[in-house]
Design a protein around this motif. Structure first.
Motif, PDB file in Angstrom:
ATOM      1  N   THR A   1      42.422 -12.014  30.465  1.00 34.65           N
ATOM      2  CA  THR A   1      42.729 -13.441  30.536  1.00 34.65           C
ATOM      3  C   THR A   1      41.901 -14.187  29.496  1.00 34.65           C
ATOM      4  OG1 THR A   1      41.091 -13.543  32.294  1.00 34.65           O
ATOM      5  CG2 THR A   1      43.384 -13.640  32.957  1.00 34.65           C
ATOM      6  N   PRO A   2      42.391 -15.378  29.106  1.00 30.76           N
ATOM      7  CA  PRO A   2      41.613 -16.164  28.144  1.00 30.76           C
ATOM      8  C   PRO A   2      40.278 -16.607  28.748  1.00 30.76           C
ATOM      9  CG  PRO A   2      43.646 -17.304  28.798  1.00 30.76           C
ATOM     10  CD  PRO A   2      43.666 -15.994  29.453  1.00 30.76           C
ATOM     11  N   PRO A   3      39.298 -16.901  27.915  1.00 35.60           N
ATOM     12  CA  PRO A   3      37.975 -17.253  28.433  1.00 35.60           C
ATOM     13  C   PRO A   3      37.981 -18.612  29.108  1.00 35.60           C
ATOM     14  CG  PRO A   3      38.064 -17.628  26.084  1.00 35.60           C
ATOM     15  CD  PRO A   3      39.356 -16.973  26.455  1.00 35.60           C
ATOM     16  N   ASN A   4      37.027 -18.783  29.988  1.00 32.54           N
ATOM     17  CA  ASN A   4      36.803 -20.063  30.628  1.00 32.54           C
ATOM     18  C   ASN A   4      36.110 -20.977  29.619  1.00 32.54           C
ATOM     19  OD1 ASN A   4      35.778 -22.154  32.114  1.00 32.54           O
ATOM     20  ND2 ASN A   4      35.276 -20.851  33.872  1.00 32.54           N
ATOM     21  N   LEU A   5      36.724 -22.118  29.324  1.00 33.40           N
ATOM     22  CA  LEU A   5      36.172 -22.951  28.251  1.00 33.40           C
ATOM     23  C   LEU A   5      35.098 -23.931  28.737  1.00 33.40           C
ATOM     24  CD1 LEU A   5      39.244 -23.524  25.937  1.00 33.40           C
ATOM     25  CD2 LEU A   5      37.347 -21.928  25.693  1.00 33.40           C
ATOM     26  N   ILE A   6      34.640 -23.720  29.969  1.00 30.83           N
ATOM     27  CA  ILE A   6      33.456 -24.481  30.390  1.00 30.83           C
ATOM     28  C   ILE A   6      32.237 -23.867  29.706  1.00 30.83           C
ATOM     29  CG2 ILE A   6      31.968 -24.991  32.360  1.00 30.83           C
ATOM     30  CD1 ILE A   6      34.481 -25.456  33.985  1.00 30.83           C
ATOM     31  N   ASN A   7      32.246 -22.543  29.630  1.00 30.29           N
ATOM     32  CA  ASN A   7      31.197 -21.855  28.864  1.00 30.29           C
ATOM     33  C   ASN A   7      31.846 -20.979  27.815  1.00 30.29           C
ATOM     34  OD1 ASN A   7      28.661 -22.596  30.089  1.00 30.29           O
ATOM     35  ND2 ASN A   7      29.475 -21.584  31.915  1.00 30.29           N
ATOM     36  N   PRO A   8      32.306 -21.569  26.720  1.00 31.45           N
ATOM     37  CA  PRO A   8      33.005 -20.738  25.736  1.00 31.45           C
ATOM     38  C   PRO A   8      32.076 -19.648  25.215  1.00 31.45           C
ATOM     39  CG  PRO A   8      33.004 -23.070  25.098  1.00 31.45           C
ATOM     40  CD  PRO A   8      32.109 -22.940  26.269  1.00 31.45           C
ATOM     41  N   PRO A   9      32.638 -18.485  24.923  1.00 34.62           N
ATOM     42  CA  PRO A   9      31.809 -17.397  24.425  1.00 34.62           C
ATOM     43  C   PRO A   9      31.113 -17.797  23.124  1.00 34.62           C
ATOM     44  CG  PRO A   9      34.132 -16.758  24.541  1.00 34.62           C
ATOM     45  CD  PRO A   9      34.049 -18.151  25.005  1.00 34.62           C
ATOM     46  N   LYS A  10      29.967 -17.186  22.899  1.00 35.86           N
ATOM     47  CA  LYS A  10      29.191 -17.483  21.696  1.00 35.86           C
ATOM     48  C   LYS A  10      29.931 -16.992  20.453  1.00 35.86           C
ATOM     49  CE  LYS A  10      25.431 -15.163  21.144  1.00 35.86           C
ATOM     50  NZ  LYS A  10      24.349 -14.333  21.304  1.00 35.86           N
ATOM     51  N   GLY A  11      30.520 -15.818  20.562  1.00 36.85           N
ATOM     52  CA  GLY A  11      31.195 -15.244  19.394  1.00 36.85           C
ATOM     53  C   GLY A  11      32.679 -15.580  19.387  1.00 36.85           C
ATOM     54  N   ASP A  12      33.484 -14.617  18.965  1.00 35.77           N
ATOM     55  CA  ASP A  12      34.925 -14.805  18.903  1.00 35.77           C
ATOM     56  C   ASP A  12      35.504 -14.870  20.317  1.00 35.77           C
ATOM     57  OD1 ASP A  12      37.606 -14.774  18.479  1.00 35.77           O
ATOM     58  OD2 ASP A  12      37.658 -12.905  17.332  1.00 35.77           O
ATOM     59  N   ALA A  13      36.248 -15.929  20.612  1.00 34.03           N
ATOM     60  CA  ALA A  13      36.775 -16.130  21.965  1.00 34.03           C
ATOM     61  C   ALA A  13      37.755 -15.030  22.366  1.00 34.03           C
ATOM     62  CB  ALA A  13      37.460 -17.496  22.074  1.00 34.03           C
ATOM     63  N   PHE A  14      38.291 -14.320  21.404  1.00 37.10           N
ATOM     64  CA  PHE A  14      39.260 -13.267  21.703  1.00 37.10           C
ATOM     65  C   PHE A  14      38.580 -11.913  21.921  1.00 37.10           C
ATOM     66  CE2 PHE A  14      43.014 -10.544  20.381  1.00 37.10           C
ATOM     67  CZ  PHE A  14      43.764 -10.859  21.506  1.00 37.10           C
ATOM     68  N   TYR A  15      37.265 -11.901  21.745  1.00 33.15           N
ATOM     69  CA  TYR A  15      36.490 -10.661  21.797  1.00 33.15           C
ATOM     70  C   TYR A  15      36.879  -9.751  22.958  1.00 33.15           C
ATOM     71  CZ  TYR A  15      32.491  -7.597  22.563  1.00 33.15           C
ATOM     72  OH  TYR A  15      31.697  -6.514  22.791  1.00 33.15           O
ATOM     73  N   ALA A  16      36.817 -10.313  24.201  1.00 27.03           N
ATOM     74  CA  ALA A  16      36.973  -9.477  25.393  1.00 27.03           C
ATOM     75  C   ALA A  16      38.352  -8.806  25.468  1.00 27.03           C
ATOM     76  CB  ALA A  16      36.727 -10.311  26.646  1.00 27.03           C
ATOM     77  N   ARG A  17      39.330  -9.363  24.800  1.00 27.35           N
ATOM     78  CA  ARG A  17      40.685  -8.811  24.917  1.00 27.35           C
ATOM     79  C   ARG A  17      41.116  -8.070  23.653  1.00 27.35           C
ATOM     80  NH1 ARG A  17      44.268 -13.823  26.675  1.00 27.35           N
ATOM     81  NH2 ARG A  17      45.661 -12.207  27.458  1.00 27.35           N
ATOM     82  N   ASN A  18      40.208  -7.984  22.723  1.00 33.40           N
ATOM     83  CA  ASN A  18      40.557  -7.470  21.407  1.00 33.40           C
ATOM     84  C   ASN A  18      40.153  -6.015  21.280  1.00 33.40           C
ATOM     85  OD1 ASN A  18      40.915  -6.965  18.722  1.00 33.40           O
ATOM     86  ND2 ASN A  18      39.473  -8.534  17.993  1.00 33.40           N
ATOM     87  N   LYS A  19      41.135  -5.132  21.186  1.00 31.96           N
ATOM     88  CA  LYS A  19      40.728  -3.725  21.120  1.00 31.96           C
ATOM     89  C   LYS A  19      40.184  -3.351  19.737  1.00 31.96           C
ATOM     90  CE  LYS A  19      45.289  -1.699  20.417  1.00 31.96           C
ATOM     91  NZ  LYS A  19      46.441  -1.105  20.970  1.00 31.96           N
ATOM     92  N   TYR A  20      40.300  -4.239  18.796  1.00 36.20           N
ATOM     93  CA  TYR A  20      39.731  -3.966  17.472  1.00 36.20           C
ATOM     94  C   TYR A  20      38.390  -4.675  17.280  1.00 36.20           C
ATOM     95  CZ  TYR A  20      44.597  -2.751  16.758  1.00 36.20           C
ATOM     96  OH  TYR A  20      45.844  -2.202  16.901  1.00 36.20           O
ATOM     97  N   ALA A  21      37.836  -5.210  18.381  1.00 35.33           N
ATOM     98  CA  ALA A  21      36.631  -6.035  18.244  1.00 35.33           C
ATOM     99  C   ALA A  21      35.455  -5.250  17.662  1.00 35.33           C
ATOM    100  CB  ALA A  21      36.257  -6.616  19.597  1.00 35.33           C
ATOM    101  N   LEU A  22      34.678  -5.957  16.849  1.00 37.06           N
ATOM    102  CA  LEU A  22      33.448  -5.378  16.294  1.00 37.06           C
ATOM    103  C   LEU A  22      32.277  -5.987  17.062  1.00 37.06           C
ATOM    104  CD1 LEU A  22      34.445  -6.044  12.578  1.00 37.06           C
ATOM    105  CD2 LEU A  22      34.712  -3.892  13.848  1.00 37.06           C
ATOM    106  N   LYS A  23      31.105  -5.408  16.849  1.00 44.88           N
ATOM    107  CA  LYS A  23      29.941  -5.916  17.573  1.00 44.88           C
ATOM    108  C   LYS A  23      29.686  -7.374  17.210  1.00 44.88           C
ATOM    109  CE  LYS A  23      25.170  -4.612  18.542  1.00 44.88           C
ATOM    110  NZ  LYS A  23      24.349  -5.110  17.427  1.00 44.88           N
ATOM    111  N   ILE A  24      29.875  -7.685  15.968  1.00 43.16           N
ATOM    112  CA  ILE A  24      29.581  -9.049  15.512  1.00 43.16           C
ATOM    113  C   ILE A  24      30.489 -10.093  16.176  1.00 43.16           C
ATOM    114  CG2 ILE A  24      31.075  -8.847  13.471  1.00 43.16           C
ATOM    115  CD1 ILE A  24      28.913 -10.641  12.055  1.00 43.16           C
ATOM    116  N   ASP A  25      31.695  -9.664  16.577  1.00 45.34           N
ATOM    117  CA  ASP A  25      32.597 -10.591  17.264  1.00 45.34           C
ATOM    118  C   ASP A  25      31.964 -11.155  18.530  1.00 45.34           C
ATOM    119  OD1 ASP A  25      35.124 -10.768  15.832  1.00 45.34           O
ATOM    120  OD2 ASP A  25      35.292  -8.623  16.197  1.00 45.34           O
ATOM    121  N   HIS A  26      31.134 -10.348  19.147  1.00 40.35           N
ATOM    122  CA  HIS A  26      30.478 -10.747  20.382  1.00 40.35           C
ATOM    123  C   HIS A  26      29.384 -11.779  20.106  1.00 40.35           C
ATOM    124  CE1 HIS A  26      29.270 -10.567  24.444  1.00 40.35           C
ATOM    125  NE2 HIS A  26      28.140  -9.935  24.245  1.00 40.35           N
ATOM    126  N   GLU A  27      28.819 -11.717  18.912  1.00 35.07           N
ATOM    127  CA  GLU A  27      27.634 -12.523  18.626  1.00 35.07           C
ATOM    128  C   GLU A  27      27.918 -13.784  17.826  1.00 35.07           C
ATOM    129  OE1 GLU A  27      25.620  -9.305  16.883  1.00 35.07           O
ATOM    130  OE2 GLU A  27      25.306  -8.396  18.860  1.00 35.07           O
TER     131      GLU A  27
END
Ligand SMILES: Nc1ncnc2c1ncn2[C@@H]1O[C@H](COP(=O)(O)OP(=O)(O)OP(=O)(O)O)[C@@H](O)[C@H]1O
Ligand SMILES: Nc1ncnc2c1ncn2[C@@H]1O[C@H](COP(=O)(O)OP(=O)(O)OP(=O)(O)O)[C@@H](O)[C@H]1O
Ligand SMILES: [Mg+2]
Ligand SMILES: [Mg+2]
Lengths: 304, 349
Positions: free
Chosen positions: B275-301
């Motif tokens: 599911t899309p992220p909760n935008l009360i606390n948007p993720p620090k990195g790429d908002a699509f990170y958690a659902r992205n199977k091609y995500a890199l470590k940097i996407d999280h940060e």
């Protein structure tokens, strides 16, 4: 082989508005069809052809002008609103206009749980919360959304609230009026997969009204095409897409936009002549097994 | 050089809710050229409607614009007086809103409603305005339009209401037309007719259009450029060919991949898991990170900046960084591309 008995049977249904006035509308004009348990009947067609009205008649939001509606063999077309209450938990509708169908003064959790409360389907507040959260997850929302009001949601999110509300009471039959058109394609796919999963698990039956013909093709076992208050064609899904017989169906199928810019820019649509759509000697008849066409006996011969 | 009619820069919008502040729009920038059609697509709830409503300065009570400017004719719309805005809204900039029922007055017959922009902005006589309203209602395909001018909105079908709103939006020939899912409630033949009508308007008076839709077939037909939104941000934009034939962002891949096609025969539709992220606390990195199977470590940060793919095409994904491993789009996307190509070649024969 005997065919199963239909769960819903619509016979010569008519719904007229503004009768006798210059703006009289024959919204639904003598249509008949059956829906069998466990199947999905897709209802497509012209905007304004009477699809929503048909749905609203079946669930008895309108009093039909004429005709009969049977639910599990029982004629419900003459029942009073109050007597309909027994059917409300068995039959649900997901409405086309999500905003107009959600009470703006109610929180989402209360909207979703309304049916649970009315039908006493949960024992206590904990169980109620649990079920509401479950339903929210099911439609890809989260519990943070439970305490919000409808205006705080996007169009697609509202539509999903309507879906959760309909599923809450575990009905046997759902009329889904454009349940997914407001959703992005990936959520559309999720909702459609979800509807199919529940159908398999609980043997649900759907009347699925939609304009997106590729989605309808995907979800429906059979499809009925409406034009100007009438069903002009009805057949198994593949049969209808591969061998559309009515000119209106052909025009409709030719107009489906293709997600490919180059071919879409040269897209040609088969024109349909709206000036004289029907002749007096035409009616909906079975021209080949399971394939129904609105035509005259003379016209039917060429297919038999 | 194309002339910009509208320029949105660094727009950020918050909603105050009982659960906290929802950061619904996060740093959105885009522009609209004169006479072009820009399609805004993306996740349901990603902020498409909020963004365009802000251009009309239609804000909810709990909504705050925390940053950004919207230039229109050399002035910032966000700073215009209420009086000036009333002149712009429905005149120079018109909008077809997503919920037809909320933009129609249930107590006013449709003839008067459609005629209203001409009365207000052009000071036209009632008789003349109603005559034009009837013509436009016929153009958008309301059957028996003349007989039904005195009917009220609830007496029309979903798609008819949508067309009434369209009639109201185009009657005064706007410079900018914002169309928020204008054809979702319409059957495909009427949809084609409306699209043609909008294209004619564009050719006739050079109207620029922002077109929001979930139907990628419609995008393919009408759009010159496309912007893709996810979780309050634009994640990719480019010409319609860039986005369909050379998509770069994994969310765009997921979106293109979820579409069923008429020729498809499979048991289950592809979806984007999660599911899309909760935008009360948007993720620090790429908002699509958690659902992205091609995500890199940097996407999280870290949030990815826009990387340039070509002069017209930009995407915000770390996959385009020089240091990123080379990934190819999912097989199903490649298959679709091949199918497109084949069709394209066949069309040339
Ligand atoms: N309450 C009413 N009073 C008068 N006419 C009505 C009323 N409700 C519907 N109609 C008319 O009945 C016809 C059928 O409407 P309906 O809503 O069933 O169409 P639909 O097939 O669902 O169309 P859409 O795809 O646009 O939603 C339309 O011409 C509509 O204008
Ligand atoms: N008044 C409000 N209060 C709180 N949150 C809101 C409010 N209005 C909108 N939102 C939130 O802002 C986000 C963006 O909404 P928006 O309507 O712009 O989405 P959208 O991209 O148009 O989606 P859709 O395709 O479903 O129409 C959503 O997550 C929505 O829940
Ligand atoms: Mg309808
Ligand atoms: Mg929206």
């Amino acid at each position: 082989m005997t065919k199963k008995d239909p769960i819903v049977s619509v016979k010569h249904l008519k719904q007229y508005f503004n009768v006798g006035k210059p703006d009289e509308v024959k919204a639904v004009d003598d249509i008949s069809f059956d829906i069998y348990p466990g199947e999905t009947l897709g209802l497509v067609g012209e905007s304004g052809s009477g699809k929503s009205t048909t749905g609203r008649d079946i669930i008895r939001l309108y009093d039909p002008t004429d005709g009969e509606i049977d639910f599990e063999g029982k004629n419900i077309s003459k029942l009073k609103r109050k007597q309909m209450k027994d059917f409300r938990s068995q039959m649900q509708m997901i409405f086309q206009d999500p905003y107009a169908s959600l009470n703006p003064r109610m929180k989402v959790e209360d909207i979703i749980a309304e049916g649970l409360d009315i039908n006493h389907l949960v024992k206590n507040a904990d169980e109620r919360d649990k079920r509401v959260h479950e339903l929210l997850h099911l439609v890809n929302l989260n519990e943070e959304h439970a305490s919000r009001y409808p205006y705080e949601f996007s169009g697609g999110q509202r539509q999903r609230i309507g879906i959760a509300r309909a599923l809450a009471v575990k009905p046997k039959f759902i009329i889904a009026d454009e349940p997914i058109s407001a959703l992005d394609v990936s959520v559309q796919a999720q909702v459609v997969n979800l509807m199919q999963d529940i159908q398999e698990k609980e043997g649900l039956t759907y009347l699925f009204i939609a304009h997106d013909l590729s989605m309808v093709k995907y979800i429906s076992d059979r499809i009925a095409v409406m034009y100007n208050g009438k069903i002009v064609e009805m057949a198994d899904t593949d049969e209808l897409y591969n061998h559309p017989l009515h000119k209106y169906t052909q025009s409709l199928l030719s107009a489906v936009p293709v997600p490919d810019p180059h071919s879409e820019k040269q897209h040609k649509i088969i024109k349909f002549d709206h000036s004289k759509p029907f002749k007096d000697d035409q009616y909906l008849q079975e021209v080949t097994p399971g394939h129904w066409l609105y035509c005259s006996d003379e016209e039917a011969k060429q297919y038999k | 050089m194309a002339q910009k009619v509208l320029d949105v820069k660094d727009l950020s919008i918050d909603f105050d809710t009982l659960n906290g502040t929802v950061k619904a729009i996060r740093d959105v920038s885009f522009h609209l050229d004169k006479g072009e059609t820009l399609a805004l697509v993306g996740e349901s709830g990603s902020g498409k409607s909020i963004t365009v409503r802000t251009i009309m300065r239609l804000l909810a009570d709990n909504e705050t614009i925390t940053n950004g400017t919207i230039d229109f004719e050399g002035k910032d719309i966000l700073k215009e007086s209420k009086k000036e805005m009333d002149k712009i809204r429905g005149g120079k900039i018109a909008m077809i809103s997503q919920d037809p029922m909320t933009s129609l007055d249930p107590t006013m017959n449709i003839g008067n409603q459609v005629a209203e922009p001409l009365r207000v902005h052009e000071g036209m006589s009632k008789h003349k305005a109603l005559e034009q309203a009837a013509e436009v209602l016929e153009e958008v395909g309301i059957p028996n339009a003349r007989e039904r001018m005195r009917d009220y909105p609830h007496q029309f079908s979903g798609g008819q209401r949508q067309r009434i709103v369209i009639a109201m939006a185009i009657i005064d020939n706007p410079d900018v037309l914002i169309a928020d899912e204008p054809t979702t409630a319409l059957d495909v033949t009427v949809q084609a007719q409306i699209i043609k009508l909008l294209k004619d308007l564009k050719d006739k008076i050079g109207t620029s259009i922002i077109f929001i839709t979930h139907d990628l077939g419609v995008v393919a037909n009408i759009a010159d450029r496309v912007a893709v939104m996810y979780a309050g941000k634009i994640v990719e934009y480019g010409t319609v060919d860039d986005i369909f034939y050379n998509p770069q962002h994994p969310y765009t891949w997921g979106l293109l991949d979820s579409m069923p096609t008429l020729s498809m025969n499979s048991d289950r539709l592809n979806t984007i898991p999660g599911t899309p992220p909760n935008l009360i606390n948007p993720p620090k990195g790429d908002a699509f990170y958690a659902r992205n199977k091609y995500a890199l470590k940097i996407d999280h940060e870290k949030q990815p900046p826009f990387f340039k793919v070509s002069d017209t095409h930009y995407a915000a994904t770390w996959l385009l960084d020089k240091r990123a491993p080379k990934v190819t789009p999912p097989e199903s996307i490649q298959k679709r591309q091949a199918e497109f190509k084949k069709r394209g070649e066949a069309d040339h024969d």
